[in-house]
Motif scaffolding. Structure first.
Motif, PDB file in Angstrom:
ATOM      1  N   TYR A 190       1.205  -1.053  -0.120  1.00  0.00           N
ATOM      2  CA  TYR A 190      -0.368  -0.092   0.300  1.00  0.00           C
ATOM      3  C   TYR A 190       1.053   1.425   0.087  1.00  0.00           C
ATOM      4  CZ  TYR A 190      -3.888  -2.730   1.158  1.00  0.00           C
ATOM      5  OH  TYR A 190      -5.010  -3.653   1.716  1.00  0.00           O
ATOM      6  N   VAL A 191       0.517   2.453  -1.011  1.00  0.00           N
ATOM      7  CA  VAL A 191       1.124   3.195  -0.831  1.00  0.00           C
ATOM      8  C   VAL A 191       0.547   4.065  -0.863  1.00  0.00           C
ATOM      9  CG1 VAL A 191       2.685   5.009  -2.221  1.00  0.00           C
ATOM     10  CG2 VAL A 191       2.829   2.001  -2.311  1.00  0.00           C
ATOM     11  N   TRP A 192       0.464   5.813  -0.230  1.00  0.00           N
ATOM     12  CA  TRP A 192      -0.242   6.535   0.625  1.00  0.00           C
ATOM     13  C   TRP A 192       0.517   8.122  -0.036  1.00  0.00           C
ATOM     14  CZ3 TRP A 192      -0.152   2.386   4.063  1.00  0.00           C
ATOM     15  CH2 TRP A 192      -1.344   1.731   4.264  1.00  0.00           C
ATOM     16  N   SER A 193       0.385   8.315  -1.041  1.00  0.00           N
ATOM     17  CA  SER A 193       1.318   9.912  -2.028  1.00  0.00           C
ATOM     18  C   SER A 193       0.115  10.183  -2.920  1.00  0.00           C
ATOM     19  CB  SER A 193       2.145   8.911  -2.583  1.00  0.00           C
ATOM     20  OG  SER A 193       2.007   8.725  -4.022  1.00  0.00           O
ATOM     21  N   ALA A 194       0.050  11.525  -2.705  1.00  0.00           N
ATOM     22  CA  ALA A 194      -0.258  12.544  -4.109  1.00  0.00           C
ATOM     23  C   ALA A 194      -0.749  11.846  -5.288  1.00  0.00           C
ATOM     24  CB  ALA A 194      -0.153  13.789  -4.130  1.00  0.00           C
ATOM     25  N   ASP A 195       0.490  11.030  -5.829  1.00  0.00           N
ATOM     26  CA  ASP A 195       0.177  10.320  -7.387  1.00  0.00           C
ATOM     27  C   ASP A 195      -0.968   9.586  -7.516  1.00  0.00           C
ATOM     28  OD1 ASP A 195       2.089  12.032  -8.799  1.00  0.00           O
ATOM     29  OD2 ASP A 195       3.509  10.321  -8.084  1.00  0.00           O
ATOM     30  N   GLU A 196      -0.475   8.934  -5.722  1.00  0.00           N
ATOM     31  CA  GLU A 196      -1.904   7.398  -5.629  1.00  0.00           C
ATOM     32  C   GLU A 196      -3.547   8.220  -5.600  1.00  0.00           C
ATOM     33  OE1 GLU A 196      -1.038   4.674  -6.699  1.00  0.00           O
ATOM     34  OE2 GLU A 196       1.375   4.669  -6.430  1.00  0.00           O
ATOM     35  N   ASP A 197      -3.882   9.647  -5.296  1.00  0.00           N
ATOM     36  CA  ASP A 197      -4.363   9.517  -4.345  1.00  0.00           C
ATOM     37  C   ASP A 197      -5.722  10.515  -5.355  1.00  0.00           C
ATOM     38  OD1 ASP A 197      -7.067  10.725  -3.118  1.00  0.00           O
ATOM     39  OD2 ASP A 197      -5.618  10.961  -1.686  1.00  0.00           O
ATOM     40  N   PHE A 198      -6.228  10.238  -6.340  1.00  0.00           N
ATOM     41  CA  PHE A 198      -7.176  11.019  -7.649  1.00  0.00           C
ATOM     42  C   PHE A 198      -8.201  11.650  -7.110  1.00  0.00           C
ATOM     43  CE2 PHE A 198      -5.555   6.881  -9.366  1.00  0.00           C
ATOM     44  CZ  PHE A 198      -5.163   7.331 -10.491  1.00  0.00           C
ATOM     45  N   TRP A 199      -8.396  11.299  -5.460  1.00  0.00           N
ATOM     46  CA  TRP A 199      -9.286  13.008  -4.871  1.00  0.00           C
ATOM     47  C   TRP A 199      -8.621  14.052  -4.856  1.00  0.00           C
ATOM     48  CZ3 TRP A 199     -14.303  11.325  -4.535  1.00  0.00           C
ATOM     49  CH2 TRP A 199     -14.984  10.183  -4.485  1.00  0.00           C
ATOM     50  N   ASP A 200      -7.306  14.330  -4.947  1.00  0.00           N
ATOM     51  CA  ASP A 200      -6.879  15.485  -4.192  1.00  0.00           C
ATOM     52  C   ASP A 200      -6.493  16.128  -3.182  1.00  0.00           C
ATOM     53  OD1 ASP A 200      -5.216  14.140  -6.785  1.00  0.00           O
ATOM     54  OD2 ASP A 200      -5.776  15.552  -8.386  1.00  0.00           O
ATOM     55  N   ALA A 201      -7.267  15.562  -2.744  1.00  0.00           N
ATOM     56  CA  ALA A 201      -8.421  15.968  -1.295  1.00  0.00           C
ATOM     57  C   ALA A 201      -7.974  17.149  -0.498  1.00  0.00           C
ATOM     58  CB  ALA A 201      -8.783  15.135  -0.923  1.00  0.00           C
ATOM     59  N   GLY A 202      -5.866  17.007  -0.546  1.00  0.00           N
ATOM     60  CA  GLY A 202      -5.410  17.268   0.280  1.00  0.00           C
ATOM     61  C   GLY A 202      -5.741  17.434   1.659  1.00  0.00           C
ATOM     62  N   PRO A 203      -5.436  17.820   2.902  1.00  0.00           N
ATOM     63  CA  PRO A 203      -4.910  17.714   4.170  1.00  0.00           C
ATOM     64  C   PRO A 203      -6.086  17.029   4.379  1.00  0.00           C
ATOM     65  CG  PRO A 203      -3.684  19.270   3.842  1.00  0.00           C
ATOM     66  CD  PRO A 203      -4.461  19.222   2.994  1.00  0.00           C
ATOM     67  N   SER A 204      -6.979  16.681   5.936  1.00  0.00           N
ATOM     68  CA  SER A 204      -8.323  16.467   5.982  1.00  0.00           C
ATOM     69  C   SER A 204      -8.456  16.542   7.793  1.00  0.00           C
ATOM     70  CB  SER A 204      -8.966  15.054   5.582  1.00  0.00           C
ATOM     71  OG  SER A 204      -8.078  14.204   6.242  1.00  0.00           O
ATOM     72  N   ASP A 205      -9.725  17.210   7.776  1.00  0.00           N
ATOM     73  CA  ASP A 205      -9.477  17.205   9.679  1.00  0.00           C
ATOM     74  C   ASP A 205     -10.225  15.476  10.401  1.00  0.00           C
ATOM     75  OD1 ASP A 205     -10.552  17.998  11.966  1.00  0.00           O
ATOM     76  OD2 ASP A 205     -12.006  19.459  12.006  1.00  0.00           O
TER      77      ASP A 205
END
Length: 331
Positions: A55-70
């Motif tokens: 599992y890899v958590w990175s901006a390249d892998e996140d298609f929502w491009d949601a940015g920081p969350s609360d």
């Protein structure tokens, strides 16, 4: 993200595989598995014939491009190594099967991203098994019901993601129904900007959500739930036991929220998962809110570079029809 989004290669993942699985085995192949929108899911093939999942958590892998969350929002963007390890540890503690965690790395020593390696479960998904072996569906769903009974027997002192609540934190707002109502109103606004059929009934939808919310009576019990549980989020062990994946959203919330999603995703197999005592007022509110969210979410996702937009359009269209049907039946 733009066209710079890149799939990881064997060269990229070799240091992680070596750290997780030992230097005695070489990484011979890598396959990015389809379906993930918030993290990269890669099958690692080793020279001894074994496999594992990265599992890899990175901006390249996140298609929502949601940015920081609360983190105080139970429905905030459910992604990240911290959420994953907290959920994994909670599931293991309560006796609910999930792929065994082999290695977790938040140091970025082996990849420029948070990463984890878990066991590769060879039984495939429950979704595939139900389609492939319909005669075995009753037994498979019986096992699924047993897993859910174990999961849902656990409660928490407050609502919120496990990573927050288990460390003494508190979410906002203070009630599940308030959070669902606020989210539904935001989703109506988002969907109305993207879909004329929603814009045409925006006021009626908002009034209906508020009317359904007014029927819900207060409650102080919060159940441990997966949050987005369909048969595609269940893998099978070689002997057919179910195991939960995509667990980052694990939270303490209303059981009705889980069952609304189960009913949608399991379809004709849902009867095996029914339980008595669910609050009908919460079910009505959560059902309409869920369908609205499954219109706005996919429409938002395909505005970016998600590689399978046709599937997201199908999901949005189906849930728009369900939303309009529920709206008509409410009057």
């Amino acid at each position: 993200m733009t066209a710079t989004r890149r799939t990881l290669t064997r060269t990229d993942l070799a240091p992680l595989a070596r750290a997780a699985l030992g230097p005695g085995r070489a990484l011979t192949g890598v396959e990015r598995l389809r379906g993930g929108t918030k993290k990269g899911v890669y099958r690692l093939a080793l020279d001894d014939g074994s496999t594992a999942i990265a599992y890899v958590w990175s901006a390249d892998e996140d298609f929502w491009d949601a940015g920081p969350s609360d983190p105080r929002d139970p429905f905030s963007h459910g992604t990240g190594l911290g959420l994953f390890t907290a959920a994994h540890d909670r599931l293991v503690a309560v006796g609910v099967r999930t792929p065994r965690l082999l290695y977790a790395d938040a140091t970025h020593r082996h990849l420029p991203a948070d990463a984890a390696v878990v066991e590769d479960m060879s039984g495939g998904s429950l979704e595939d098994a139900l389609a492939r072996e319909p005669d075995q569906a009753p037994r498979a769903m019986e096992r699924m019901a047993e897993l859910l009974a174990t999961l849902h027997a656990r409660t928490g002192p407050r609502l919120g993601k496990v990573a927050l609540v288990d460390n003494g934190g508190s979410s906002r707002p203070a009630s599940c129904e308030q959070r669902v109502t606020e989210g539904a109103l935001r989703c109506i606004a988002e969907a109305a900007r993207r879909e004329p059929r929603v814009a045409a009934v925006r006021r009626e939808l908002e009034e209906t959500v508020l009317a359904l919310a007014a029927e819900v009576r207060p409650r102080d019990q919060h159940t441990l739930i997966h949050g987005e549980l369909g048969p595609d989020h269940v893998l099978l062990t070689p002997d057919g036991q179910p195991a939960l994946i995509d667990i980052e959203g694990l939270m303490y919330f209303d059981l009705e929220h889980e069952h609304v999603f189960l009913r949608l995703r399991f379809g004709p197999h849902y009867d095996a998962l029914r339980v008595p005592g669910l609050d009908e007022a919460r079910l009505r509110l959560y059902r309409l809110s869920m369908h609205i969210g499954l219109v706005s979410g996919p429409l938002t996702l395909i505005e970016g570079d998600f590689p399978h937009p046709e599937r997201m359009r199908e999901i949005a269209e189906h849930n728009l029809r369900e939303t309009l049907s529920l709206l008509r039946s409410a009057f």
